[in-house]
Scaffold this motif. Structure first.
Motif, mmCIF file in Angstrom:
data_model
loop_
_atom_site.group_PDB
_atom_site.id
_atom_site.type_symbol
_atom_site.label_atom_id
_atom_site.label_comp_id
_atom_site.label_asym_id
_atom_site.label_seq_id
_atom_site.Cartn_x
_atom_site.Cartn_y
_atom_site.Cartn_z
ATOM 1 N N PRO A 49 0.836 -1.211 0.000
ATOM 2 C CA PRO A 49 0.000 0.000 0.000
ATOM 3 C C PRO A 49 0.865 1.253 0.000
ATOM 4 N N ASP A 50 0.265 2.402 -0.163
ATOM 5 C CA ASP A 50 1.009 3.657 -0.301
ATOM 6 C C ASP A 50 1.570 4.172 1.021
ATOM 7 N N ASN A 51 1.044 3.698 2.137
ATOM 8 C CA ASN A 51 1.539 4.193 3.422
ATOM 9 C C ASN A 51 1.478 3.095 4.480
ATOM 10 N N ASN A 52 1.993 3.438 5.674
ATOM 11 C CA ASN A 52 2.063 2.538 6.831
ATOM 12 C C ASN A 52 2.829 1.254 6.518
ATOM 13 N N VAL A 53 3.961 1.422 5.854
ATOM 14 C CA VAL A 53 4.872 0.312 5.567
ATOM 15 C C VAL A 53 6.209 0.608 6.230
ATOM 16 N N LEU A 54 6.722 -0.355 6.982
ATOM 17 C CA LEU A 54 8.007 -0.215 7.660
ATOM 18 C C LEU A 54 8.978 -1.246 7.110
ATOM 19 N N PHE A 55 10.057 -0.770 6.492
ATOM 20 C CA PHE A 55 11.114 -1.651 6.014
ATOM 21 C C PHE A 55 12.166 -1.792 7.102
ATOM 22 N N ILE A 56 12.510 -3.016 7.439
ATOM 23 C CA ILE A 56 13.560 -3.270 8.429
ATOM 24 C C ILE A 56 14.726 -3.945 7.721
ATOM 25 N N TYR A 98 10.696 7.599 3.547
ATOM 26 C CA TYR A 98 11.493 8.206 4.617
ATOM 27 C C TYR A 98 12.455 7.159 5.187
ATOM 28 N N TYR A 99 13.465 7.624 5.881
ATOM 29 C CA TYR A 99 14.386 6.697 6.541
ATOM 30 C C TYR A 99 14.817 7.261 7.881
ATOM 31 N N VAL A 100 14.948 6.371 8.857
ATOM 32 C CA VAL A 100 15.354 6.768 10.205
ATOM 33 C C VAL A 100 16.874 6.842 10.264
ATOM 34 N N ALA A 101 17.400 7.949 10.780
ATOM 35 C CA ALA A 101 18.850 8.143 10.867
ATOM 36 C C ALA A 101 19.194 8.927 12.126
ATOM 37 N N ALA A 102 20.416 8.746 12.593
ATOM 38 C CA ALA A 102 20.868 9.469 13.780
ATOM 39 C C ALA A 102 21.033 10.950 13.455
ATOM 40 N N LYS A 103 20.539 11.786 14.337
ATOM 41 C CA LYS A 103 20.575 13.227 14.110
ATOM 42 C C LYS A 103 22.005 13.724 13.949
ATOM 43 N N GLU A 104 22.932 13.200 14.744
ATOM 44 C CA GLU A 104 24.316 13.674 14.657
ATOM 45 C C GLU A 104 24.951 13.301 13.323
ATOM 46 N N THR A 105 24.534 12.156 12.741
ATOM 47 C CA THR A 105 25.050 11.751 11.434
ATOM 48 C C THR A 105 24.563 12.683 10.342
ATOM 49 N N MET A 106 23.282 13.046 10.401
ATOM 50 C CA MET A 106 22.690 13.862 9.341
ATOM 51 C C MET A 106 23.084 15.332 9.445
ATOM 52 N N LYS A 107 23.749 15.716 10.515
ATOM 53 C CA LYS A 107 24.227 17.092 10.665
ATOM 54 C C LYS A 107 25.744 17.190 10.528
ATOM 55 N N SER A 108 26.371 16.096 10.042
ATOM 56 C CA SER A 108 27.840 16.020 10.056
ATOM 57 C C SER A 108 28.507 16.650 8.847
ATOM 58 N N GLY A 109 27.747 17.307 7.978
ATOM 59 C CA GLY A 109 28.335 17.942 6.807
ATOM 60 C C GLY A 109 27.260 18.396 5.850
ATOM 61 N N TRP A 154 6.135 5.367 3.403
ATOM 62 C CA TRP A 154 6.996 4.243 3.761
ATOM 63 C C TRP A 154 8.168 4.740 4.601
ATOM 64 N N VAL A 155 8.598 3.902 5.558
ATOM 65 C CA VAL A 155 9.720 4.243 6.428
ATOM 66 C C VAL A 155 10.740 3.114 6.404
ATOM 67 N N ILE A 156 11.999 3.460 6.197
ATOM 68 C CA ILE A 156 13.114 2.513 6.250
ATOM 69 C C ILE A 156 13.813 2.683 7.590
ATOM 70 N N THR A 157 14.047 1.584 8.285
ATOM 71 C CA THR A 157 14.780 1.674 9.540
ATOM 72 C C THR A 157 15.778 0.532 9.645
ATOM 73 N N PHE A 158 16.830 0.765 10.392
ATOM 74 C CA PHE A 158 17.870 -0.228 10.627
ATOM 75 C C PHE A 158 17.844 -0.540 12.121
ATOM 76 N N PRO A 159 17.114 -1.577 12.521
ATOM 77 C CA PRO A 159 16.794 -1.782 13.943
ATOM 78 C C PRO A 159 17.974 -2.099 14.848
ATOM 79 N N GLN A 160 19.140 -2.403 14.276
ATOM 80 C CA GLN A 160 20.318 -2.593 15.122
ATOM 81 C C GLN A 160 20.947 -1.252 15.509
#
Length: 270
Positions: A49-56, A98-109, A154-160
């Motif tokens: 579907p177009d939304n509410n999908v979580l990729f791990i 969308y993708y989940v990422a650490a804030k400090e990583t995304m502000k590193s440059g 859709w959201v991509i996340t890396f659960p580790q």
């Protein structure tokens, strides 16, 4: 699309689309040129579907993993079957990935900040900050941002939460699954750690056969399965359960390396 139309995070879709187009054009040869990305499961993407999908997914580099997924997901939606030939599939990309990422990583440059505009949900890690171990509470605004993204697409996340293999799954992902009940699609990648530097920005080695397997959505009993059971299900799905980590005899390793050399992509293989 209106010039000033925004997504739920206030990003202008016109600008986001051009960022995806440009970055996609610049990175395409990293997955089909310098190296070759073997894909399995394009049909899974087309049936979502177009939304509410979580990729791990397991995690091997900071940026190359998610960039490859943007390529594969959009190519699949453009009716490519397990390939990313002809980067024209990014001319009209899916705008609510969308993708989940650490804030400090995304502000590193400057480059990470540009990439963040393409779809990052930047969160504060609760266990690590600037190379130091920490122990802090999850920010409710971060959880709310993930919920907003799931509601929109859709959201991509890396659960580790790390590029180190076989690290424990963070329970936060299981809580999100249990509370928001998304369709959960496992993705298993390989070859990125050998292809790129840790950040995934520099090509470290060419002619590496990369792989991405998109699996069928997980069967989850959102009401009755415990957090621990969901965590274990995630570990198996992304092939990061301790049972996958075993001592392999040297002769088997040598045989596997020989096979890897034979499978190594060559420019004249197409």
């Amino acid at each position: 699309m209106g010039l000033f139309k925004q997504n739920p995070f206030g990003h202008y879709l016109f600008l986001k689309k051009w960022i995806i187009r440009i970055l996609g054009g610049l990175t395409h040869r990293r997955f089909r040129g310098f190296n070759e990305l073997k894909i399995e499961g394009s049909e899974v993407i087309r049936n979502l579907p177009d939304n509410n999908v979580l990729f791990i997914s397991n995690h091997q580099t900071y940026f190359a993993d998610v960039v490859a997924m943007f390529h594969v997901f959009n190519a699949s939606l453009s009716q490519r079957d397990d390939n990313i030939k002809n980067v024209g599939y990014l001319w009209q990309p899916k705008m609510n990935i969308y993708y989940v990422a650490a804030k400090e990583t995304m502000k590193s440059g400057i480059l990470p900040k540009i990439m963040a505009y393409a779809g990052s949900i930047s969160i504060e890690r609760t266990w690590r900050d600037k190379g130091t171990d920490v122990n802090r509470q999850v920010k409710m605004s971060d959880i709310s941002a993930i919920r907003t993204a799931l509601n929109d697409g859709w959201v991509i996340t890396f659960p580790q939460g790390t590029t180190t293999p076989f690290k424990p799954i963070r329970k936060g992902t299981a809580h999100i699954i249990k509370h928001y009940k998304p369709i959960v699609v496992p993705v298993v990648i390989d070859g990125f750690r050998r292809s790129f530097d840790k950040k995934g920005l520099r090509v470290k080695k060419k002619n590496i056969l990369q792989s991405m397997e998109i699996k069928e959505p997980l069967d989850i009993d959102y009401e009755n399965e415990s957090i621990a059971e969901i965590v274990e299900k995630i570990e198996y799905a992304i092939e990061q359960h301790p049972s996958f980590l075993k001592v392999i005899p040297q002769d088997v390793l040598d045989a596997q390396e020989t096979l890897n050399q034979q499978r190594r992509w060559r420019p004249d293989s197409n």
